[in-house]
Design an enzyme around this catalytic site. Structure first.
Site, PDB file in Angstrom:
ATOM      1  N   GLY A  83       0.810  -1.217   0.000  1.00 47.39           N
ATOM      2  CA  GLY A  83       0.000   0.000   0.000  1.00 47.39           C
ATOM      3  C   GLY A  83       0.838   1.259   0.000  1.00 47.39           C
ATOM      4  O   GLY A  83       1.968   1.286  -0.511  1.00 47.39           O
ATOM      5  N   ARG A  86      -3.788  -4.896  -7.225  1.00 48.95           N
ATOM      6  CA  ARG A  86      -2.786  -3.953  -6.758  1.00 48.95           C
ATOM      7  C   ARG A  86      -1.382  -4.377  -7.189  1.00 48.95           C
ATOM      8  O   ARG A  86      -0.581  -3.574  -7.638  1.00 48.95           O
ATOM      9  CB  ARG A  86      -2.869  -3.861  -5.235  1.00 48.95           C
ATOM     10  CG  ARG A  86      -2.539  -2.490  -4.751  1.00 48.95           C
ATOM     11  CD  ARG A  86      -2.907  -2.269  -3.316  1.00 48.95           C
ATOM     12  NE  ARG A  86      -3.187  -0.841  -3.147  1.00 48.95           N
ATOM     13  CZ  ARG A  86      -3.379  -0.261  -1.986  1.00 48.95           C
ATOM     14  NH1 ARG A  86      -3.380  -0.967  -0.884  1.00 48.95           N
ATOM     15  NH2 ARG A  86      -3.594   1.030  -1.909  1.00 48.95           N
ATOM     16  N   VAL A 106       0.610  -3.899   6.620  1.00 48.08           N
ATOM     17  CA  VAL A 106      -0.789  -4.032   6.204  1.00 48.08           C
ATOM     18  C   VAL A 106      -1.624  -2.950   6.893  1.00 48.08           C
ATOM     19  O   VAL A 106      -1.155  -2.285   7.807  1.00 48.08           O
ATOM     20  CB  VAL A 106      -1.346  -5.438   6.530  1.00 48.08           C
ATOM     21  CG1 VAL A 106      -0.538  -6.497   5.810  1.00 48.08           C
ATOM     22  CG2 VAL A 106      -1.360  -5.688   8.021  1.00 48.08           C
ATOM     23  N   THR A 122      -4.334  -1.114   9.243  1.00 52.32           N
ATOM     24  CA  THR A 122      -4.842  -1.332  10.599  1.00 52.32           C
ATOM     25  C   THR A 122      -5.936  -0.300  10.861  1.00 52.32           C
ATOM     26  O   THR A 122      -5.752   0.638  11.620  1.00 52.32           O
ATOM     27  CB  THR A 122      -3.724  -1.151  11.650  1.00 52.32           C
ATOM     28  OG1 THR A 122      -3.065   0.105  11.382  1.00 52.32           O
ATOM     29  CG2 THR A 122      -2.731  -2.260  11.615  1.00 52.32           C
ATOM     30  N   CYS A 124      -3.943   8.231   9.060  1.00 50.93           N
ATOM     31  CA  CYS A 124      -3.258   8.072  10.350  1.00 50.93           C
ATOM     32  C   CYS A 124      -3.806   8.901  11.502  1.00 50.93           C
ATOM     33  O   CYS A 124      -4.015   8.377  12.590  1.00 50.93           O
ATOM     34  CB  CYS A 124      -1.779   8.422  10.191  1.00 50.93           C
ATOM     35  SG  CYS A 124      -0.859   7.107   9.418  1.00 50.93           S
ATOM     36  N   GLN A 126      -6.574  10.550  12.660  1.00 50.03           N
ATOM     37  CA  GLN A 126      -7.753  10.209  13.457  1.00 50.03           C
ATOM     38  C   GLN A 126      -7.615   8.828  14.078  1.00 50.03           C
ATOM     39  O   GLN A 126      -7.863   8.626  15.263  1.00 50.03           O
ATOM     40  CB  GLN A 126      -8.997  10.293  12.576  1.00 50.03           C
ATOM     41  CG  GLN A 126     -10.228   9.854  13.327  1.00 50.03           C
ATOM     42  CD  GLN A 126     -11.484  10.215  12.584  1.00 50.03           C
ATOM     43  OE1 GLN A 126     -11.640  11.321  12.111  1.00 50.03           O
ATOM     44  NE2 GLN A 126     -12.393   9.262  12.477  1.00 50.03           N
TER      45      GLN A 126
END
Ligand code: UDX
Ligand code: ADP
Length: 467
Positions: free
Chosen positions: A12, A40, A91, A93, A277, A279
């Protein structure tokens, strides 16, 4: 231990660019990035570099140089895990959407799946590096899963938080402010730390590489993001006072930013922070504080998120109130959908919430963003479940061209600070719009004086100029 093979699970926004830079700077190491998402991986392997799944300035050049040499993208996760001496877990989260901690705690199911897969496949000792943003003490959970596989393989878990910001990821990776590596205090832990430090030493000066224990490293990441988000909420809270009192937030930011204790960065008032990230990490921090009974600490940090929600809400309320208290049937143009410029990422973007509010007021919206795809925009709206996807497609249109997006519009809302917005022919735009024509600059990027001369009625976030 000299590392020759790296595997990164998760291709990602973090895994892709980070591994591309490691591969570029360490041609002696084979780096394989794996993902369960085949589309992807195919996009990462596309010969047409404009199709890379992550848009970051400068990334295409690095991928071009390293891909096929020592950088590989693959869906064969087990093979890559088996070959690697070091495995990065990168990954997603997201915040939990169910059960205990819903809306607050980080959902660790993807991390746990990775740990189980690593445990299943591994035949030799490995170093596992946490790269995703994770709650404090996740490393110990990963270790627990790995250590109970019963096949005698030894794992060392390191925390190596990523501090890159989207839009500047390549520069941030090439010249980081610091690299942080947390590991066990045992000799094996220290050896693992050294193995990772040796990789970064290929291009990062030693004095910028900090080592610490795992928990301090994990908490440092949450703390850094909480402090940054707090600065944005602080300046945004002041922006509302500016608007009421006739002060100007840019002037205030300039004045306080020259205090060397405060510094000039991250003082730009906006329609609200977004991104994957801020919030999530703050809510995570709030959840951790609450779980230790630290309610005052939890309330303190939660307020940063509440002010951010308020900022988005008041922006859309303002649009409705200035358009004579009704936007029903009116066309409003959004310039920008990404959560910041120079990225195609839209996670938690303020534009999503503002669109939702205005659609609930029966406005028509047309969106132009230079990098975000139409599918992404509809997916963001559909995810809210506020209305059917058919209605979303009827009420909101995505334009490939900015002038078309502004045609016949009553108001323009600037929601991302893309540089190109400043270069538009605003006289041409004015001529095409319904009069009076409004501009609501939620990013403080347009030259309001010029726009007012053309005839626009303007509002800039944090500016006391009254409509
Ligand atoms: C952030 C952290 O900066 C990074 O270190 C961490 O690894 C991940 O989270 P990112 O979310 O990619 O990075 O972008 P950032 O530049 O921090 O911006 C976050 C949000 O705050 C954006 O919506 C941005 O527009 C907003 N922002 C930032 C402001 O509104 N004003 C500012 O002055 C700065
Ligand atoms: P980030 O911004 O943290 O990089 P992204 O959502 O952009 O987050 O990327 C995370 C990637 O991790 C996604 O492409 C997702 O498909 C991948 N992923 C999640 N779980 C697994 C897993 N168990 N194995 C492999 N890839 C995974």
């Amino acid at each position: 231990m000299k590392i020759k093979n790296i595997c990164c699970i998760g291709a990602g926004y973090v895994g892709g660019p980070t591994m591309a830079v490691i591969a570029q700077k360490c041609p002696h190491i084979k780096v394989t990035v794996v993902d369960i998402n085949e589309a992807r991986i195919n996009a990462w392997n596309d010969n047409d570099l404009t199709k890379l799944p992550v848009f970051e300035p400068g990334l295409d050049k690095i991928v071009k140089e390293a891909r096929g040499r020592n950088l590989f993208f693959s869906t064969d996760i087990e093979k890559a895990i088996d070959e690697a001496e070091m495995i990065f877990i990168s990954v997603n989260t997201p915040t939990k959407t169910y059960g205990k901690g819903k809306g607050m705690a980080a959902d660790l199911k993807f991390i746990e799946l990775c740990a189980r897969q690593i445990a299943k496949v591994s035949k030799q000792d490995k170093i596992v590096v946490e790269k995703s943003t994770l709650p404090v003490r996740t490393a110990s959970a990963i270790k627990n899963i790995l250590d109970h596989t019963g096949n005698g393989v030894q794992f060392q878990i390191l925390s190596n938080p990523e501090f890159l910001a989207e839009g500047t990821a390549v520069d941030d990776l090439l010249s980081p402010d610091r690299i942080l590596v947390g590991g066990d205090t045992t000799q094996e832990g220290q050896n693992a730390i050294q193995a990772l430090v040796d990789i970064y030493k290929n291009w990062v000066p030693s004095e910028k590489i900090l080592t610490t224990n795992v928990w301090s490293s994990e908490l440092s990441k949450l703390t850094a993001n909480a402090f940054l988000a707090q600065r944005v909420s602080s300046i945004n809270a002041m922006s509302e006072i500016c608007e009421k009192t006739g002060a100007d937030i840019n002037e205030v930011a300039r004045a306080i930013g020259m205090d060397s204790r405060i510094g000039p960065k991250f003082l730009k008032a906006s329609v609200g922070f977004g991104g994957s990230c801020f919030q999530k990490d703050i809510l995570n921090l709030v959840y951790i504080a609450k779980s230790y009974g630290l309610n005052e600490v939890a309330d303190y940090w939660e307020q940063v998120v509440l002010i951010n929600e308020h900022q988005k809400q008041r922006f859309s309320d303002y649009i409705v109130s200035k358009l004579y208290n009704t936007v029903s049937g009116k066309k409003i143009t959004f310039l920008g959908w990404a959560f910041k410029k120079d990225t195609n990422d839209t996670r938690e973007s303020a534009a999503i919430k503002i669109a939702d509010n205005l659609l609930s007021e029966q406005a028509y919206i047309s969106v132009f963003d230079p990098k975000v795809s139409e599918d992404r925009i509809y997916a963001d709206l559909d995810y809210l479940n506020s209305r059917s996807s058919k209605e979303n497609r009827e009420l909101l249109k995505v334009n490939k061209e900015p002038y078309e997006a502004c045609n016949n519009s009553h108001a323009i809302a600037v929601l991302t600070e893309w540089d190109e917005f400043q270069t538009y022919d605003w006289e041409k735009i004015y001529k095409q719009m319904n009069k009076p024509a409004f501009v609501f600059d939620g990013r403080g990027v347009l030259d309001i004086k010029t726009l007012e001369k053309i005839g626009f009625i303007c509002y800039r976030i944090g500016s006391g100029t009254k409509l």
